[in-house]
Design a protein around this motif. Structure first.
Motif, PDB file in Angstrom:
ATOM      1  N   LEU C  27       0.826  -1.202   0.000  1.00  0.00           N
ATOM      2  CA  LEU C  27       0.000   0.000   0.000  1.00  0.00           C
ATOM      3  C   LEU C  27       0.859   1.250   0.000  1.00  0.00           C
ATOM      4  CD1 LEU C  27      -2.993   0.868   0.282  1.00  0.00           C
ATOM      5  CD2 LEU C  27      -2.661   0.865   2.721  1.00  0.00           C
ATOM      6  N   SER C  51      -0.079  17.548   5.894  1.00  0.00           N
ATOM      7  CA  SER C  51      -1.243  18.225   6.458  1.00  0.00           C
ATOM      8  C   SER C  51      -2.522  17.884   5.703  1.00  0.00           C
ATOM      9  CB  SER C  51      -1.029  19.731   6.429  1.00  0.00           C
ATOM     10  OG  SER C  51      -0.731  20.130   5.114  1.00  0.00           O
ATOM     11  N   PHE C  52      -2.427  17.078   4.657  1.00  0.00           N
ATOM     12  CA  PHE C  52      -3.599  16.774   3.836  1.00  0.00           C
ATOM     13  C   PHE C  52      -4.053  15.357   4.150  1.00  0.00           C
ATOM     14  CE2 PHE C  52      -5.761  15.470  -0.058  1.00  0.00           C
ATOM     15  CZ  PHE C  52      -6.531  16.565  -0.331  1.00  0.00           C
ATOM     16  N   LEU C  53      -5.239  15.245   4.764  1.00  0.00           N
ATOM     17  CA  LEU C  53      -5.801  13.930   5.060  1.00  0.00           C
ATOM     18  C   LEU C  53      -6.594  13.481   3.836  1.00  0.00           C
ATOM     19  CD1 LEU C  53      -6.319  11.762   7.341  1.00  0.00           C
ATOM     20  CD2 LEU C  53      -8.498  12.876   7.620  1.00  0.00           C
ATOM     21  N   VAL C  54      -6.086  12.473   3.146  1.00  0.00           N
ATOM     22  CA  VAL C  54      -6.785  12.003   1.953  1.00  0.00           C
ATOM     23  C   VAL C  54      -8.049  11.265   2.358  1.00  0.00           C
ATOM     24  CG1 VAL C  54      -6.594  10.627  -0.128  1.00  0.00           C
ATOM     25  CG2 VAL C  54      -4.611  11.840   0.728  1.00  0.00           C
ATOM     26  N   ASP C  55      -7.902  10.363   3.318  1.00  0.00           N
ATOM     27  CA  ASP C  55      -9.062   9.555   3.666  1.00  0.00           C
ATOM     28  C   ASP C  55      -8.823   8.883   5.010  1.00  0.00           C
ATOM     29  OD1 ASP C  55     -11.500   8.526   3.424  1.00  0.00           O
ATOM     30  OD2 ASP C  55     -11.042   7.047   1.902  1.00  0.00           O
ATOM     31  N   LEU C  56      -9.907   8.506   5.636  1.00  0.00           N
ATOM     32  CA  LEU C  56      -9.852   7.676   6.839  1.00  0.00           C
ATOM     33  C   LEU C  56     -10.526   6.359   6.494  1.00  0.00           C
ATOM     34  CD1 LEU C  56      -9.477   7.050   9.820  1.00  0.00           C
ATOM     35  CD2 LEU C  56     -11.491   8.360  10.314  1.00  0.00           C
ATOM     36  N   THR C  68      -7.097   3.447   9.332  1.00  0.00           N
ATOM     37  CA  THR C  68      -5.946   3.817   8.524  1.00  0.00           C
ATOM     38  C   THR C  68      -6.110   5.268   8.085  1.00  0.00           C
ATOM     39  OG1 THR C  68      -5.909   1.564   7.727  1.00  0.00           O
ATOM     40  CG2 THR C  68      -4.512   3.147   6.594  1.00  0.00           C
ATOM     41  N   HIS C  70      -4.817   8.158   5.841  1.00  0.00           N
ATOM     42  CA  HIS C  70      -4.048   8.290   4.602  1.00  0.00           C
ATOM     43  C   HIS C  70      -3.657   9.763   4.477  1.00  0.00           C
ATOM     44  CE1 HIS C  70      -4.086   7.535  -0.054  1.00  0.00           C
ATOM     45  NE2 HIS C  70      -2.970   8.057   0.357  1.00  0.00           N
ATOM     46  N   ARG C  72      -1.066  12.990   3.004  1.00  0.00           N
ATOM     47  CA  ARG C  72      -0.302  13.396   1.833  1.00  0.00           C
ATOM     48  C   ARG C  72       0.382  14.722   2.135  1.00  0.00           C
ATOM     49  NH1 ARG C  72      -3.864  13.757  -3.120  1.00  0.00           N
ATOM     50  NH2 ARG C  72      -3.495  11.531  -3.200  1.00  0.00           N
ATOM     51  N   PHE C  74       1.908  17.939   0.184  1.00  0.00           N
ATOM     52  CA  PHE C  74       2.014  18.597  -1.118  1.00  0.00           C
ATOM     53  C   PHE C  74       3.421  19.116  -1.345  1.00  0.00           C
ATOM     54  CE2 PHE C  74      -2.688  19.183  -0.774  1.00  0.00           C
ATOM     55  CZ  PHE C  74      -2.980  18.385  -1.853  1.00  0.00           C
ATOM     56  N   ASP C  77       5.365  15.860  -2.086  1.00  0.00           N
ATOM     57  CA  ASP C  77       4.637  15.039  -3.056  1.00  0.00           C
ATOM     58  C   ASP C  77       4.746  13.553  -2.705  1.00  0.00           C
ATOM     59  OD1 ASP C  77       3.239  14.174  -5.172  1.00  0.00           O
ATOM     60  OD2 ASP C  77       4.757  14.564  -6.675  1.00  0.00           O
ATOM     61  N   ASP C  78       4.519  13.196  -1.479  1.00  0.00           N
ATOM     62  CA  ASP C  78       4.470  11.770  -1.151  1.00  0.00           C
ATOM     63  C   ASP C  78       3.379  11.505  -0.112  1.00  0.00           C
ATOM     64  OD1 ASP C  78       5.577  12.579   1.214  1.00  0.00           O
ATOM     65  OD2 ASP C  78       7.613  12.094   0.629  1.00  0.00           O
ATOM     66  N   GLU C  79       3.172  10.220   0.141  1.00  0.00           N
ATOM     67  CA  GLU C  79       2.030   9.815   0.966  1.00  0.00           C
ATOM     68  C   GLU C  79       2.474   8.805   2.009  1.00  0.00           C
ATOM     69  OE1 GLU C  79      -1.133   8.532  -1.596  1.00  0.00           O
ATOM     70  OE2 GLU C  79      -0.847  10.247  -2.896  1.00  0.00           O
ATOM     71  N   ARG C  83      -1.633   3.637  10.873  1.00  0.00           N
ATOM     72  CA  ARG C  83      -2.666   2.658  11.214  1.00  0.00           C
ATOM     73  C   ARG C  83      -2.706   2.441  12.722  1.00  0.00           C
ATOM     74  NH1 ARG C  83      -3.197  -2.362   7.488  1.00  0.00           N
ATOM     75  NH2 ARG C  83      -4.250  -0.737   6.319  1.00  0.00           N
TER      76      ARG C  83
END
Lengths: 401, 166, 167
Positions: C27, C51-56, C68, C70, C72, C74, C77-79, C83
């Motif tokens: 992942l 500082s960017f929460l893509v998803d829970l 989990t 997720h 990111r 900016f 540029d990585d993620e 968990r």
């Protein structure tokens, strides 16, 4: 009206002379201490779920002081129908049907995100032709989705005309979708491994005919709305979302780019054929409704250019990889995302090696875009709230899932 | 009824008022602008320039107080059911309901999920069911024609029953 | 550009997050942290640019719930993924102060899995009402059975026996 009547009306106006000041209603003078001492209270107003400009069944609670919004809270779930739960009970080939109905305005994107996730999980090599067909249909779908947004956004600002024009163009696009996939809305065309049937020959002249007229039509929309003196003050400087707020609330897509952050998954995480294509990503500066409007308008122009490139360069070959009828991907976890018209549409799958996913999660771009209303709406007027919510381009199907 | 052929100059038309009203009603079926889900997009297309429901007198209104027909266009879940019922109760009589699509008719592809209502007819009485997921605008048009037929036949049945009593 | 696993674990250790295990999985780079350290770990990562929460992403493994986050960045540029494992009905500290995108995601996770997020400013139901009963996305909650969705009043007519069968 005859000329005689016109003359009589003009004479009557002239006879009245200068405008007489209206009388102040006597009731107000009886308020002890003047109008300032009037007892006022905040009013909580339900906007929706049945409201012509909530784009479905959105329900926003607004606390109002007169016309001004003091606090706002979105109430969702009027379309919650358990797509994630149902997906845990369906085989991998059957889930596309559900996801089509999640984001019902841009089905190709949802299907593509899901197929990409399954392909990464099962390590399926997708033929180039399938990827190009997917991208071509996705770009056309982007135009169709933005068109629907444009029509409803026009209605939010009080312009009925654009809605009738966009329906003309959407019908042309839906004819193309029907020729290619067999359905107007629920395509189920992009499947794990490729697409379900080859790109038909008769679709190409239809797409070319549409693309030839499209630039002229887009200019027509600019004439109808962009230069409109009633439209401009209603969007310029209204609903400003600063870049930091947009990032903090997880906004993606045209809303994030309208705030000036150049983040487009087609550029930053190139998938499918996008690395080989030549296109630009339009950007806004301040993050007001006008910027989001202009970003989407320009995206439609670029989507058409992309569609032309994709159609010209469509490679020969197979349209799907060999995929077993019952797909059993190995146990594992994967996240795949595409740039849908609303933003980053991600599919997160957890597989336990069986023929159904153990858990499937749809990362809904519109849910995160909408979450900003609690923050942005307070302080604006209730009429502007309608426009600001309209500029976020929400689809309740994928918000509630 | 082609009224223009019957009413020449100086001609007089005798008709039962009920029949006249029903003719007017079935030719101006104003529906409530209220889309729930996917079917709402096809409903919007039905009002668009290609299908142009306006020419049949079928036009949308923003408020239930001015509507004759409610098109339930989409999945009704338990949270939404209260609103649908309230909207139906706000509409003035006579009123009709069209269940558009599989979800509004039976729960459709989502019927297995416990939060989904198994067809809107468990909440409000439905006159016409339009199958499809989603139905094409032509199908919705056919549904409206069936509704017009239903309005005509019920008024004739009512008149016949009264004639029999007399 | 994949992030460095050692750099990530150094960030977490310097922030005082104990018991964090960082590994590179299919992942992405995934940090496993104890449930009560989630807020601290995300705060440290937010200062680091994530500082960017893509998803829970929450899943029910039967015995426990896995959350989990997720994230990111900016800037680089990585993620990364963070968990935590929590029991059924457990309390997980809210991360909305560092990641306001979690405001809706946590409300949804709370009603779908029966979790609670202390510190959330508006811990109401987001998508459902009380009528739904048990948290629907738990594995122990079934879908409707086939006989429950059968339409009352629709009778399946048995086919008439043909002439040949009778003769």
């Amino acid at each position: 009206m005859t000329a005689d009547q016109v003359k009589r009306a003009a004479d009557a106006i002239a006879a009245e002379g200068t405008l007489v000041a209206p009388k102040v209603p006597t009731g107000l003078r009886r308020v002890p201490g003047g109008v300032d001492a009037l007892a006022t209270e905040h009013l909580v107003v339900n906007m929706g779920p049945q409201h012509p400009s909530t784009h479905g069944v959105l329900h926003i609670l607004l606390e109002l002081d007169g016309e001004e919004i003091i606090a706002a809270e979105a109430s969702l779930g009027y379309l919650h129908r358990g797509i994630e739960k149902l997906a845990e009970h369906r085989r991998y080939h059957q889930i596309g049907t559900l996801l089509d109905r999640a984001d019902y305005v841009s089905g190709f994107h949802t299907e593509w995100a899901y197929s990409m996730a399954v392909e990464r999980l099962a390590e399926i090599e997708v033929p180039a032709r399938a990827e190009w067909i997917r991208a071509l249909m996705s770009e056309l779908n982007r135009i169709a989705s933005h068109l629907l947004w444009l029509g409803t956004f026009g209605m939010d600002t009080g312009a009925m005309g654009p809605f009738l024009y966009i329906m003309r163009d959407r019908e042309a696009l839906l004819d193309i979708f029907e020729t290619v996939s067999g359905a107007r809305m629920m395509f189920n065309y992009v499947r794990p491994g490729g697409v379900v049937m080859d790109f038909p020959l008769q679709a190409e002249p239809l797409i070319r005919a549409f693309l030839d007229t499209w630039d002229g039509y887009l200019d027509e929309y600019h004439d109808l709305l962009t230069g409109n003196e009633i439209f401009r003050p209603r969007v310029k400087g209204i609903g400003v979302i600063p870049r930091s707020t947009a990032v903090a609330f997880g906004m993606t897509g045209a809303c994030l780019r309208g705030s000036g952050l150049p983040w487009d998954l087609r550029k930053t995480r190139p998938y499918g054929p996008y690395a080989e294509l030549d296109f630009e990503v339009p950007l806004g500066t301040t993050g007001d409704n006008w910027d989001r409007y202009m970003v989407r308008m320009e995206e439609m122009r670029w989507a058409a250019r992309l569609a032309r490139q994709l159609l010209d360069g469509l490679p020969e070959g197979d349209f799907t990889a060999k995929v077993p009828k019952v797909l059993r991907p190995p146990a594992g976890e994967v996240y795949a995302a595409v740039e849908s018209p609303r933003g980053e549409l991600g599919v997160h799958i957890l597989s336990d090696g069986s023929d159904v996913p153990y858990r499937l999660r749809l990362r809904s771009p519109a849910l995160f875009n909408l979450s900003v209303v609690d923050e942005v709406l307070p302080g604006s007027l209730i009429a502007d709230a309608v426009v600001t919510v309209g500029s976020l381009d929400i689809v309740l199907g994928e918000i509630d899932r | 009824m082609a009224l223009d052929r019957l009413t020449g100059e100086n001609s007089v038309l005798f008709v039962r008022s009920e029949q006249l009203f029903d003719t007017a009603r079935r030719n101006s079926l104003w529906y409530l602008l209220f889309g729930i889900a996917c079917c709402a997009i096809e409903m919007m297309h039905a009002g668009g320039p290609r299908f142009d429901f306006d020419r049949f007198g079928i036009f949308h209104r923003g408020t239930p107080r001015q509507s004759d027909v409610m098109i339930v266009a989409g999945t009704v879940n338990k949270k939404m059911a209260h609103t649908v019922k309230r909207l139906y109760e706000q509409m003035p009589n006579p009123k009709w309901v069209i269940a558009m699509g599989a979800c509004a008719s039976t729960g459709g592809p989502f019927r297995m999920y416990p939060n989904v209502v198994l067809g809107v007819d468990q909440v409000v009485p439905v006159d016409v069911y339009v199958p499809g997921c989603p139905p094409r605008p032509e199908a919705l048009q056919y549904g409206f024609m069936q509704l017009q037929e239903k309005i005509r036949s019920t008024s004739e049945e009512r008149l016949a029953a009264r004639r029999d009593r007399a | 550009m994949p992030p460095d696993a050692t750099a990530l674990s150094r960030t977490l250790v310097s922030a005082g997050v104990e018991g964090a295990g960082v590994s590179e999985e299919a992942l992405g780079v995934l940090a496993r942290v104890p449930t009560d350290a989630v807020a601290g770990a995300l705060a440290a990562l937010a200062e680091d640019g994530y500082s960017f929460l893509v998803d829970l992403f929450v899943t029910d493994s039967g015995e426990a719930l896995e959350l989990t986050y997720h994230l990111r960045s900016f800037g680089t540029d990585d993620e990364v993924f963070v968990r935590a494992v929590a029991g059924h009905g457990a309390e997980v500290p809210s991360v909305w102060e560092t990641h306001p995108a979690a405001l809706y995601a946590e409300r949804e996770a709370a009603e779908m899995f029966g979790l609670s997020f202390p510190g959330h400013p508006n811990p109401k139901r987001l998508l459902t009402t009380d009528e739904i009963g048990e948290p629907p996305l738990l594995k122990s909650v079934p879908l409707r059975a086939h006989h429950e969705v059968a339409r009352p009043g629709i009778v399946r007519v048995a086919p008439e026996p043909s002439q040949e069968d009778e003769g």
